[in-house]
Scaffold this active site. Structure first.
Site, PDB file in Angstrom:
ATOM      1  N   GLY A  57      13.964  35.906  44.317  1.00 43.85           N
ATOM      2  CA  GLY A  57      12.574  36.288  44.540  1.00 43.85           C
ATOM      3  C   GLY A  57      12.517  37.658  45.179  1.00 43.85           C
ATOM      4  CB  CYS A  58      10.130  39.066  47.580  1.00 47.27           C
ATOM      5  SG  CYS A  58       9.889  40.512  48.605  1.00 47.27           S
ATOM      6  CG  PHE A  59      14.220  43.514  47.176  1.00 48.22           C
ATOM      7  CD1 PHE A  59      13.101  43.898  47.891  1.00 48.22           C
ATOM      8  CD2 PHE A  59      14.620  44.321  46.125  1.00 48.22           C
ATOM      9  CE1 PHE A  59      12.393  45.047  47.580  1.00 48.22           C
ATOM     10  CE2 PHE A  59      13.927  45.481  45.807  1.00 48.22           C
ATOM     11  CZ  PHE A  59      12.809  45.837  46.545  1.00 48.22           C
TER      12      PHE A  59
END
Length: 181
Positions: free
Chosen positions: A15-17
């Site tokens: 997902g979002c880093f």
């Protein structure tokens, strides 16, 4: 990629880093975490391009770790325990192939360990839905723009950080306390 002697590299997309970076920065034996892009088909992608979902890249992190202090299996356990590996191309409100769940292996040993860990999760039925995390060979990793690096530490009061990242960090601190710095 230049790896110091006695160190290893792991690359995960969950997902979002910003979320995965914040989690692994707290893990004992992790020496460096870089947010970036991998698994795509254009060179030197920029954030805007990756966010549009047109490059094939995933938001990912690349971890440099000391295997004498933290094992690759421990990193896998934390990775799978702090994101949802059952949602295809999505983590929470973040939707698109750039938010997929994927392990990018750097050796045959990492590949085998990731595949065995996924098999174990499925056998133990730790999730009610099937695991969709892909296991793929590591490809070129491009560091994200500087403002994405160490994002949570620099922006912890921002809404996204409070609503999405902080609860993941609470879970990490609760369930993986023995593995933290």
């Amino acid at each position: 990629m230049n790896i110091q002697e006695g160190k290893e590299v792991a690359t995960f997309a969950g997902g979002c880093f910003w979320c995965t970076e914040a989690i692994f920065q707290e893990v004992k034996g992790v020496e460096k975490v870089v947010s970036g892009y991998t698994g795509g088909f254009i060179k030197n992608p920029a954030y805007r391009e990756v966010c549009n979902g047109t490059t094939g890249h995933a938001e990912a992190i690349q971890i440099t770790f000391n295997p004498e202090l933290v094992s690759y299996e421990d990193l896998l356990e934390i990775f799978f325990g702090t994101h949802d590996p059952t949602t295809l191309n999505r983590q929470g409100a973040d939707v698109g192939t750039q938010y997929r769940s994927e392990v990018f292996y750097h050796s045959e040993a990492q590949k085998e360990k990731a595949e065995q860990y996924i098999q174990w999760i499925e056998k133990e039925q730790l999730y009610s839905n099937p695991i969709v995390t892909k296991v793929s060979p590591a490809s070129e990793f491009y560091a994200a723009e500087e403002y994405h690096q160490d994002y949570y530490s620099q922006n912890s009061q921002q809404g996204y950080c409070q609503m999405v990242i902080a609860p993941k960090l609470e879970k990490l601190r609760k369930y993986y306390q023995s593995k933290l710095k």
